[in-house]
Design an enzyme around this catalytic site. Structure first.
Site, PDB file in Angstrom:
ATOM      1  N   LYS A   1       0.835  -1.201   0.000  1.00 13.64           N
ATOM      2  CA  LYS A   1       0.000   0.000   0.000  1.00 13.64           C
ATOM      3  C   LYS A   1       0.871   1.254   0.000  1.00 13.64           C
ATOM      4  O   LYS A   1       1.898   1.312   0.667  1.00 13.64           O
ATOM      5  CB  LYS A   1      -0.907  -0.024   1.227  1.00 13.64           C
ATOM      6  CG  LYS A   1      -1.890   1.126   1.342  1.00 13.64           C
ATOM      7  CD  LYS A   1      -2.744   0.944   2.594  1.00 13.64           C
ATOM      8  CE  LYS A   1      -3.763   2.050   2.752  1.00 13.64           C
ATOM      9  NZ  LYS A   1      -4.628   1.839   3.940  1.00 13.64           N
TER      10      LYS A   1
ATOM     11  N   SER B   1      -9.133   2.356   2.873  1.00  8.09           N
ATOM     12  CA  SER B   1      -8.216   3.066   1.995  1.00  8.09           C
ATOM     13  C   SER B   1      -7.197   2.137   1.306  1.00  8.09           C
ATOM     14  O   SER B   1      -6.432   2.600   0.443  1.00  8.09           O
ATOM     15  CB  SER B   1      -7.453   4.144   2.780  1.00  8.09           C
ATOM     16  OG  SER B   1      -6.683   3.590   3.821  1.00  8.09           O
TER      17      SER B   1
ATOM     18  N   SER C   1      -9.532   0.068   7.186  1.00  6.59           N
ATOM     19  CA  SER C   1      -9.011   0.228   5.828  1.00  6.59           C
ATOM     20  C   SER C   1      -8.400  -1.021   5.223  1.00  6.59           C
ATOM     21  O   SER C   1      -8.053  -1.018   4.041  1.00  6.59           O
ATOM     22  CB  SER C   1      -7.978   1.363   5.792  1.00  6.59           C
ATOM     23  OG  SER C   1      -8.623   2.605   5.901  1.00  6.59           O
TER      24      SER C   1
END
Length: 490
Positions: free
Chosen positions: A86, A161, A185
């Protein structure tokens, strides 16, 4: 040639099987990395999961692992496995933007400790995956890159996210990837994309420099809420990744000692007699009827199949959203973000813009801290009666990309944040929590069941997730946009 192509096409099924094949030299690390990039090239134009790729470095690492194996040297448990990271997680020498134009060309001088540990175990980072700006929002759009999209329907959001990681894993570009989870997330996008995702108990997986390095406003927030964890196609892969990443770090004062049994998956028979609580709405949330129906049926089936007792009961809690939002604001370097934004003539919008514009007071923050203590204490008392709490992971399935949330849930007008009422609870308390695929809506979209355990009882959450995986297998079901599937709009 056909046999080689078939072999390369199958290598990304699971990290565990891939690592075994590479160690046995029935497959090379270079072949595995090549297959990952071929998969990315085939489908990422539709999904926008990746924002930065690292082809040269990935092949160089793969060749190094193949050379070690040729010399008969020992390699790590993830040797040759291609992974995604990420874009909120620092990677030394590889661009890390945090989804913000303010860091568009930022290249960290050190990797996050979890990246160091995964690479020491032989994992190969093939690229960085898309996020909402600084992770402030449960969706996958930011001002810097195209919006990440859901492989089950590219018109829809992949959640966030950890948006790009979920899309990359669900579509088969990589067998697992890293996400971060300050309020769901990892779990939110995993649920919307039909994969497994878990955050361990707070402190088990150390964080640094993410959330800990004051030099980087925006990336230094969420310190008391954040977790890093895996998104994967199987529970076993997540357990393997967690075992590699966990353990104390001198750079993270909140990290806790490693426990050998923390990520050990027990046989389903060991779960017989567990006491399970199930709440479809926590007593206050608006929930789509399809989500309610599927998660209720999944919870009942799980309890019946494993011989567990189950009780429909809501924890005695208020809606934690206002306390959660204040804690996020308290953890954020708001002055630092304003300073660097003003220096570059930049204006924040969306959730982060609203947070920075808010007129927060010291009383707001102390009230939120006290509310958090009350929530943690109430959950501790509640979990003394139960081994697990099951809930939906989200209130709705995937909705249109580029939106923050649906306008209505079950016919009721709701604010944009209302579709994620279940996940932040485990961040406020530090409890371990995972999401498992629990079925599909009438529109064919994945639905997640959240499994939350007692603080530090990560093993029961993993074991329950693995048992559910055996009961209702999900790994072989492919979305329309996936490696080896019929590509939508191709």
């Amino acid at each position: 040639m056909a046999e080689a192509d078939s072999r390369r096409g199958a290598v990304l099924e699971t990290a565990s099987s891939l690592a075994r094949a590479i160690r046995s030299r029935s497959l090379s690390a270079r072949e595995a990395v090549a297959a990952a990039f071929e998969s990315i090239d085939a489908v990422d134009g539709m999904l926008h999961a990746f924002c930065t790729l690292d082809r040269d470095a990935a092949f160089a690492r793969a060749d190094g692992i193949d050379a070690q194996l040729a010399r008969g040297e020992a390699v790590g448990p993830l040797a040759g496995v291609p992974i995604a990271v990420k874009d909120l997680i620092a990677t030394r020498g590889l661009r890390t933007t945090f989804g913000s134009p303010l860091y568009a060309d930022f290249v960290p001088d050190e990797s996050d400790v979890v990246v160091e540990r995964l690479e020491a175990a032989g994992a190969i980072v093939v690229g960085k995956t898309n996020v909402s700006e600084f992770g402030y929002g449960p969706v996958g759009h930011n001002p810097l890159f195209p919006t990440s999209r859901n492989p089950w329907n590219p018109a829809l959001t992949s959640g966030g996210s950890s948006a790009g990681t979920a899309a990359a894993v669900a579509s088969g570009m990589v067998p697992f990837g890293l996400g971060s989870d300050g309020g769901g997330s990892i779990r939110i996008p995993a649920a919307l994309c039909g994969v497994f995702g878990m955050k361990a108990s707070w402190g088990r997986v150390p964080l640094y420099p993410g959330c800990r390095d004051e030099r980087y406003p925006g990336a230094s927030g969420w310190e008391s809420l954040e977790h890093i964890g895996p998104l994967s196609r199987t529970v076993a892969d997540a357990a393997l990744a967690l075992a590699v990443m966990a353990g104390p770090s001198p750079n993270d004062r909140h990290s806790i000692p490693a426990e050998a049994a923390a990520f050990r998956i027990a046989a389903p028979d060991a779960l017989r007699g567990l006491r399970i609580a199930f709440s479809a709405d926590l007593g206050f949330a608006a929930v789509d009827p399809d989500i309610r129906r599927l998660t209720t049926a999944a919870a009942l089936r799980f309890a019946d199949a494993l011989g567990c007792s189950i009780e429909a009961v809501d924890p005695p809690l208020p809606d934690p959203q206002s306390a959660f939002e204040a804690i996020v604001a308290l953890d954020t370097d708001r002055a630092g973000l304003r300073r660097i934004a003003e220096a570059q003539g930049y204006r924040f919008t969306g959730p982060l813009g609203r947070l920075l514009e808010g007129a927060w007071s010291a009383d707001d923050f102390t009230a939120a801290i006290m509310a958090r203590k009350g929530i943690a204490n109430a959950m501790s008392r509640f979990m003394s009666r139960f081994d697990l709490l099951l809930t939906p992971t989200t209130s709705v399935a995937a909705f249109e990309a580029d939106r923050e949330g649906p306008d209505r849930i079950d016919g009721r007008p709701v604010p944009a944040s209302a579709w994620t009422p279940f996940s932040s609870l485990a961040n406020l308390t530090g409890q371990p929590a995972a999401t498992v695929p629990a079925g599909f809506t009438r529109a064919g979209l994945p639905v997640g069941l959240q499994i939350m355990g007692r603080h530090l009882d990560d093993a029961t959450v993993l074991s329950a997730s693995a048992a559910f995986e055996q009961l209702l297998p999900w790994c072989d079901r492919r979305p329309p946009v996936a490696v080896g599937a019929r590509f939508a709009n191709a």
